[in-house]
Design an enzyme around this catalytic site. Structure first.
Site, PDB file in Angstrom:
ATOM      1  N   GLU A  79       0.949  -1.349  -0.020  1.00 56.95           N
ATOM      2  CA  GLU A  79      -0.112  -0.283   0.011  1.00 56.95           C
ATOM      3  C   GLU A  79       0.403   1.183  -0.247  1.00 56.95           C
ATOM      4  O   GLU A  79       1.589   1.417   0.377  1.00 56.95           O
ATOM      5  CB  GLU A  79      -1.113   0.175   1.441  1.00 56.95           C
ATOM      6  N   LYS A 251      -7.354  -1.034  12.462  1.00 53.96           N
ATOM      7  CA  LYS A 251      -6.116  -0.865  11.039  1.00 53.96           C
ATOM      8  C   LYS A 251      -4.806  -1.014  10.436  1.00 53.96           C
ATOM      9  O   LYS A 251      -4.251  -0.948  10.128  1.00 53.96           O
ATOM     10  CB  LYS A 251      -7.450  -1.594  10.246  1.00 53.96           C
ATOM     11  N   ASP A 267       5.164 -14.105  10.993  1.00 49.36           N
ATOM     12  CA  ASP A 267       3.838 -14.620  11.454  1.00 49.36           C
ATOM     13  C   ASP A 267       3.346 -13.033  11.369  1.00 49.36           C
ATOM     14  O   ASP A 267       2.312 -13.121  12.866  1.00 49.36           O
ATOM     15  CB  ASP A 267       3.744 -15.529  12.272  1.00 49.36           C
ATOM     16  N   HIS A 364      -3.099  10.259  -1.061  1.00 56.14           N
ATOM     17  CA  HIS A 364      -3.103   8.463  -1.291  1.00 56.14           C
ATOM     18  C   HIS A 364      -2.868   8.887  -2.988  1.00 56.14           C
ATOM     19  O   HIS A 364      -2.478   7.755  -3.542  1.00 56.14           O
ATOM     20  CB  HIS A 364      -4.856   8.327  -0.669  1.00 56.14           C
TER      21      HIS A 364
HETATM   22  C1  MEV Z   1      -5.323   2.815   5.439  1.00 52.37           C
HETATM   23  O1  MEV Z   1      -4.894   1.611   5.412  1.00 52.37           O
HETATM   24  C2  MEV Z   1      -5.591   2.854   6.911  1.00 52.37           C
HETATM   25  C3  MEV Z   1      -5.999   4.181   7.786  1.00 52.37           C
HETATM   26  O2  MEV Z   1      -7.718   4.211   7.083  1.00 52.37           O
HETATM   27  C4  MEV Z   1      -6.414   4.280   8.894  1.00 52.37           C
HETATM   28  C5  MEV Z   1      -7.105   4.622   9.759  1.00 52.37           C
HETATM   29  O3  MEV Z   1      -8.539   5.299   9.025  1.00 52.37           O
HETATM   30  O4  MEV Z   1      -7.158   5.975  10.483  1.00 52.37           O
HETATM   31  C6  MEV Z   1      -6.218   5.455   7.013  1.00 52.37           C
END
Ligand code: MEV
Length: 411
Positions: A79, A251, A267, A364
């Site tokens: 990413e 995430k 892992d 992005h």
């Molecule tokens: C994208 O890979 C991760 C984000 O969505 C994390 C977040 O929203 O805090 C930018």
């Protein structure tokens, strides 16, 4: 040498390699590993049915200072923006950098006993023979025993009408999966005899509530501006109270942690399971917290279970993973856990900062457009030309990129 490297992102790969060499004091042999490719034989010995080897890019996060030591941190991820954001996040924590602490390496293995004729008697039998069970388990690792680590205690609980025997094992600098499972399988027969019951599963737990890492950083309020500080604190509250947001928030933390785990061939699924299970204890929550201090700085902290080793595991099978460890200069499991937690915190902070200030799509989409331009055959300066054209026309697509590459190259 400190890890703030100006314009690192604008350098050529060769220039970056030279800086990494100097920073981590790499040898000529180490440098060769950067161009090494794992051969199919090695790959076939690692997993089954191999037909090719995957290419994941590996970059370096800069600006990290953890417990007073400078780090350059290899990260592998598909990413765009993640490594840039992580480095940027760490920059806001300077000059002090991060402080971090790991509680130690206690892990938990589980034996599931069923058909237990007299469970309350069974519990007493196991506890009466606790020392013998632990001693038996410890015969499986001379190394752990010689360090006075290894199986230390036993906990028992019921799940429906089954008895679940947890053995708590100090695995020192290992991740521990193999030795835990070996110990469990070795003692389960004796436990079956003692309790006149049968053992079903004998397996480590990936939830490591006895192996926790804490990290903390003060992110500069002046660099952030008071409004952004307030908006990040607000975003932190949002995540605490909304599971949809908490999931995305966590995430983002795992973007950083997983990327380091991939670069070091660890892992990452184990760590994903660990982090999310821990976050869900008492209701799913964010793993980080943010507050504003009296001077207007943003105080960020993370508390996350981290179970990684610096001995054993697949790292040793991969020259590049070994090199990644050498670049970081890590020599024990606690130090590695500290780095992972700090990367998670920096990554999360950087995402929140961007989201709370300008939004993440602008940066992005720029990187996304570059990737599309490359996929369409652009190279060198043409990548930025094609990407900028797509952004200005608000049309980022492979077909348009192909068209532009043709137009600019005249082919
Ligand atoms: C994208 O890979 C991760 C984000 O969505 C994390 C977040 O929203 O805090 C930018």
């Amino acid at each position: 040498m400190d890890s703030i490297i100006h314009n690192f992102h604008k350098m050529s790969v060769e220039e970056r390699r030279e800086i990494i060499r100097e920073f981590s004091n790499l040898s000529v042999e180490d440098m060769k590993v950067m161009d090494y490719r794992m051969d199919l034989d090695t790959a076939s010995n690692m997993i089954e049915n191999v037909y090719t080897i995957m290419d994941y890019p590996v970059g370096i996060a800069t600006n990290f200072r953890v417990n007073g030591k400078e780090y350059m941190i290899p990260m592998s991820i598909e990413e765009p923006s993640v490594i840039a954001a992580c480095s940027n996040g760490a920059r806001y924590a300077r000059p002090d950098g991060f402080i971090a602490y790991s509680t130690g390496s206690f892990m938990r293995g589980e034996i599931e006993l069923y058909d237990v004729p007299d469970p309350n008697k069974a519990i007493i039998k196991i506890m009466q023979n606790k020392e013998k069970i632990l001693e038996m388990a410890n015969t499986r690792s001379k190394t752990l025993s010689s360090m006075e680590k290894g199986a230390k205690s036993i906990e028992i609980h019921f799940v429906n009408n089954e008895l679940i025997i947890n053995i708590i094992i100090d695995v020192a600098d290992a991740m521990g999966a193999n030795i835990i499972n070996t110990m469990l399988e070795y003692v389960s027969g004796y436990i079956e005899e003692l309790t006149d019951s049968r053992a079903n599963l004998r397996i480590m737990s990936n939830l490591t509530t006895e192996r926790i890492t804490y990290a903390y950083a003060k992110f500069d309020g002046k660099m952030l501006g008071p409004e952004t500080v307030d908006r990040i604190v607000r975003a932190s509250e949002f995540a605490k109270n909304d599971i949809y947001r908490a999931t995305t928030h966590n995430k983002g933390i795992m973007n950083g942690i997983d990327a380091v785990l991939l670069a070091t061939m660890n892992d990452f699924r184990a760590q994903e399971a660990n982090s999310h299970a821990y976050a869900s204890i008492g209701g799913y929550k964010p793993l980080t917290d943010y507050q504003k201090d009296k001077e207007g700085n943003l105080i960020g902290s993370i508390k996350v279970p981290v179970a990684v080793g610096t001995v054993g595991g697949a790292t040793k099978t991969s020259k590049k993973a070994m090199l990644a460890m050498k670049i970081m200069g890590i020599d024990n499991s606690s130090e590695f856990s500290n780095i992972l937690a700090c990367v998670g915190l920096a990554q999360n902070f950087a995402a929140l900062r961007a989201l709370a200030a300008e939004g993440i799509q602008q940066g992005h989409m720029k990187l996304h457009a570059r990737n599309i331009a490359i996929a369409a055959g652009a190279s060198g300066k043409l990548i930025d030309t094609v990407a900028s054209e797509m952004i200005s026309k608000q049309s980022i697509s492979y077909t348009y990129a192909l068209e532009l590459v043709k137009k600019f190259t005249g082919e």
